[in-house]
Design an enzyme around this catalytic site. Structure first.
Site, PDB file in Angstrom:
ATOM      1  N   ASP A  11      34.080  19.835  10.819  1.00 51.94           N
ATOM      2  CA  ASP A  11      34.182  19.143   9.864  1.00 51.94           C
ATOM      3  C   ASP A  11      31.958  18.666  10.776  1.00 51.94           C
ATOM      4  O   ASP A  11      31.370  17.722  11.465  1.00 51.94           O
ATOM      5  CB  ASP A  11      34.097  17.704   9.971  1.00 51.94           C
ATOM      6  CG  ASP A  11      33.366  16.552   8.984  1.00 51.94           C
ATOM      7  OD1 ASP A  11      32.306  16.922   8.002  1.00 51.94           O
ATOM      8  OD2 ASP A  11      34.238  15.795   8.782  1.00 51.94           O
ATOM      9  N   LYS A  72      21.650  17.201   7.500  1.00 44.02           N
ATOM     10  CA  LYS A  72      22.152  18.130   6.597  1.00 44.02           C
ATOM     11  C   LYS A  72      21.681  17.711   4.440  1.00 44.02           C
ATOM     12  O   LYS A  72      21.839  18.274   3.996  1.00 44.02           O
ATOM     13  CB  LYS A  72      23.669  17.275   6.284  1.00 44.02           C
ATOM     14  CG  LYS A  72      25.169  17.964   5.658  1.00 44.02           C
ATOM     15  CD  LYS A  72      26.165  17.368   6.104  1.00 44.02           C
ATOM     16  CE  LYS A  72      27.653  17.607   5.239  1.00 44.02           C
ATOM     17  NZ  LYS A  72      28.654  17.490   4.953  1.00 44.02           N
ATOM     18  N   GLU A 176      35.011  20.332   1.389  1.00 45.54           N
ATOM     19  CA  GLU A 176      35.070  19.164   2.832  1.00 45.54           C
ATOM     20  C   GLU A 176      36.673  18.231   1.768  1.00 45.54           C
ATOM     21  O   GLU A 176      37.686  18.514   2.406  1.00 45.54           O
ATOM     22  CB  GLU A 176      34.016  17.735   2.460  1.00 45.54           C
ATOM     23  CG  GLU A 176      33.702  18.091   3.497  1.00 45.54           C
ATOM     24  CD  GLU A 176      32.138  18.044   3.634  1.00 45.54           C
ATOM     25  OE1 GLU A 176      32.197  16.808   2.699  1.00 45.54           O
ATOM     26  OE2 GLU A 176      31.302  18.047   4.230  1.00 45.54           O
ATOM     27  N   ASP A 200      36.154  10.017  -0.719  1.00 44.40           N
ATOM     28  CA  ASP A 200      35.342  10.372   0.392  1.00 44.40           C
ATOM     29  C   ASP A 200      34.118   9.454   0.544  1.00 44.40           C
ATOM     30  O   ASP A 200      33.088   9.945   0.127  1.00 44.40           O
ATOM     31  CB  ASP A 200      34.843  11.622   0.388  1.00 44.40           C
ATOM     32  CG  ASP A 200      34.565  12.230   1.329  1.00 44.40           C
ATOM     33  OD1 ASP A 200      34.521  11.320   2.519  1.00 44.40           O
ATOM     34  OD2 ASP A 200      34.308  12.908   2.428  1.00 44.40           O
TER      35      ASP A 200
END
Ligand code: AMP
Length: 587
Positions: A11, A72, A176, A200
């Protein structure tokens, strides 16, 4: 499928990354060399070395300009992208425009270093790879890496490139929420259709998805949405603002984050900072109620997204069977409470660790793909939706969609186009990705030409343009002139040249060596410290014995001497052994 090396799931997060391995029929999350199961996605360049993970995050206050985090948020984007422009304002490190792409500029050893976002991603991935290798005591090459469901084609490719640069063979890039759903559903023998809402909320971003699991083996992303700038860091900021007149910011950030975590299990937290300002210690308290009040609008914001995602999945609240919590910020009790209330009192599924569930699912998927899975795990088929429409530019800069957003992959769609002027012999196909009406607002993926079209009036030739997206998210676009059968195509692959990739790979090799050196340096330092402390303690005890026994006999002194030798000699011998094995303290 042949059994290959160990199956690894990574991840690669905005704030933290996590790695897992499939071993003895189950997933194990691997702790790094600091004993932490989550590694900060931080890379720091000091005058002597490159640091990755905890060591990079721990030195951020001293080395702010050369410590990169949140990479990211940049990967696979254009420099002119509005999110890049607004994010840049909040970062202490420098982002530059290099041929339209954002790159990172840092100073190291008096030199200016320019790095791509893929290289930074690769450095974090190298760290995760090394963490797995140290635990497994074997080389690791194959991996499944997760990305947010909203990542576009270019962001996915850039993540894949980062994996390649890190020396990984990326078997699959998986969403994800799909990974989280796999982690939840795989061992449950589910029957019928189960709609799972994945909520999330991590450190920097918020994503909600609805996934339908059919007969326990077909995983369909029904809809997905989110806010790329909402998460735990915003809650930290609210607390910082609350105390801003009293504290220095940088020190406060760590103290506030700690207090926030404490408030998830207690109703009051202390914020304690020694010598905050001119040697004055600062001790204060904050209650859970106060914290909730400071963030209440941000917490509520999450519900609008949940509502939208359920609507877009053409479902209603009562048809959601499970609500999975992902991301550290879902530990906040108030968030859990308002989410459950919003879902008409439905209980939230907390059976999985919110920090690790994505890695868990990615690792399982790697085990399936690489043929490592045990008999207890069935095969699965993942159906993702395309988060952005795909199309070509037509006159006037119009985005003419060929594949609509939220369409399932893999998919093949073709549309017929024609020439725009008389006797036009060349037709250009410029491919874009995005939901906006004009191509200038969307993301350009590539361009190619179909030549040799026979002379004809405009609108007469028929050109079939076909878009094919495979299960791995790779897009192939082809164009064929129906009258001649003439065709051309492009596969939208990495936009980097081989030279650029080679350069990044060789930089990553250097970085790998630096990380290894740093690890050895730390081990050596710890050994030395341990040795000094043990000898110090033994010496202090002997000295104090000496003080109290100034009139002892010769034999007693000799016995004491032997005792002291006994304490120190094993250390010296052990250090000599280590020296011979190459882990000398004098490295
Ligand atoms: P992630 O990106 O999923 O690793 O989530 C990291 C975020 O979760 C950070 O902002 C953390 O401060 C936050 N977090 C972790 N544990 C807790 C907790 N017990 N209570 C509140 N927030 C937490």
């Amino acid at each position: 499928m042949a059994v290959k090396g160990p199956a690894i799931g990574i991840d690669l997060g905005t704030t933290y990354s996590c790695v897992g391995v499939f071993k003895h029929g189950k997933v194990e999350i691997i702790a790094n060399d600091q004993g932490n199961r989550n590694t900060p996605s931080y890379v720091a360049f000091t005058d002597t070395e490159a640091l990755v993970g905890d060591s990079a995050k721990n030195t951020v206050a001293l080395n702010a300009k050369s410590t990169i985090f949140n990479a990211k948020r940049l990967i696979g984007r254009h420099f002119s992208d509005s999110t890049v422009q607004s994010d840049m304002k909040h970062w202490p490190f420098k982002v530059i425009n290099s041929g339209g792409k954002p790159k990172l500029q840092v100073e190291q050893k008096g030199e200016t270093k320019i790095l791509t976002t893929e290289e930074i991603g690769a450095m974090v991935l190298v760290k995760m790879k090394q963490t797995a290798e140290a635990y497994l005591e074997t080389k690791v090459t194959d991996a499944v890496i997760t990305v947010p469901a909203y990542f576009n084609h270019s962001q996915r490719l850039a993540t894949k490139d980062a994996g390649f640069v890190a020396g990984l063979n990326v078997l699959h890039i998986i969403n994800e929420p799909t990974a989280a759903a796999l982690a939840y559903g795989l061992d449950k023998n589910l029957t019928g259709k189960k709609n799972v809402l994945i909520f999330d909320l991590g450190g920097g971003a918020f994503d909600v998805s609805v996934i339908s699991i059919n007969e326990g083996s077909l995983y369909e992303v029904r809809s997905t949405s989110g806010n790329s700038h909402l998460g735990g860091e915003d809650f930290d900021n609210r607390m910082i603002m609350h105390f801003r007149n009293e504290f220095k910011r940088k020190i406060l950030r760590t103290a506030c984050e700690r207090a926030k975590r404490t408030l998830s299990s207690t109703s009051e937290a202390n914020v304690e900072i020694d010598s905050l300002f001119e040697n004055i210690d600062f001790y204060t308290k904050i209650t859970r109620a106060r914290f909730e009040e400071l963030c209440s609008d941000l917490f509520r914001l999450t519900l609008a997204t949940v509502e939208k995602v359920i609507r877009e999945a053409k479902l209603n609240k009562s048809s959601i069977h499970e609500i999975l919590l992902v991301g550290g910020s879902t530990r906040i009790p108030k968030i859990q409470k308002i989410l459950s209330e919003f879902m008409n009192g439905k209980e939230l599924n907390k059976s999985v660790n919110p920090d690790e569930v994505v890695t868990y699912g990615a690792t399982l998927y790697d085990a399936i793909l690489s043929g490592n899975r045990s008999d207890t795990i069935k095969d699965v088929f993942l159906v993702d939706v395309i988060p952005f429409s795909l199309g070509i530019e037509t006159p006037g800069g119009v985005m003419t969609k060929v594949i609509e957003r939220n369409t399932y992959t893999p998919i093949k769609v073709s549309k017929t186009f024609s020439t725009y002027s008389d006797n036009q012999t060349t037709f250009s196909i410029e491919v874009f990705e995005g939901n906006r009406a004009m191509t200038k607002d969307n993301f350009r993926l590539g361009k190619f030409y179909l030549t040799g079209i026979p002379l004809a009036l405009r609108g007469v030739p028929q050109i079939d343009v076909e878009f094919e997206m495979n299960a791995n998210g790779l897009l192939n676009v082809s164009a064929q002139d129906k009258s001649t059968g003439n065709s051309q195509n492009i596969t939208i692959l990495s936009d980097k040249s081989k030279e650029e990739i080679d350069r990044m790979v060789s930089n990553a090799e250097k970085c790998k060596e630096e990380i290894e050196k740093q690890k050895q340096r730390l081990t050596a330092r710890n050994q030395l410290e341990h040795f000094i402390l043990s000898v110090k303690q033994a010496c202090e005890e002997s000295l104090s014995w000496l003080d109290n026994n100034s009139l002892a006999e010769k034999e007693e002194y000799e016995d004491k001497m032997k005792e002291l030798h006994k304490v120190c000699t094993p250390f010296v011998t052990k250090l000599q052994d280590n020296d011979q094995n190459g882990t000398s303290i004098s490295d």
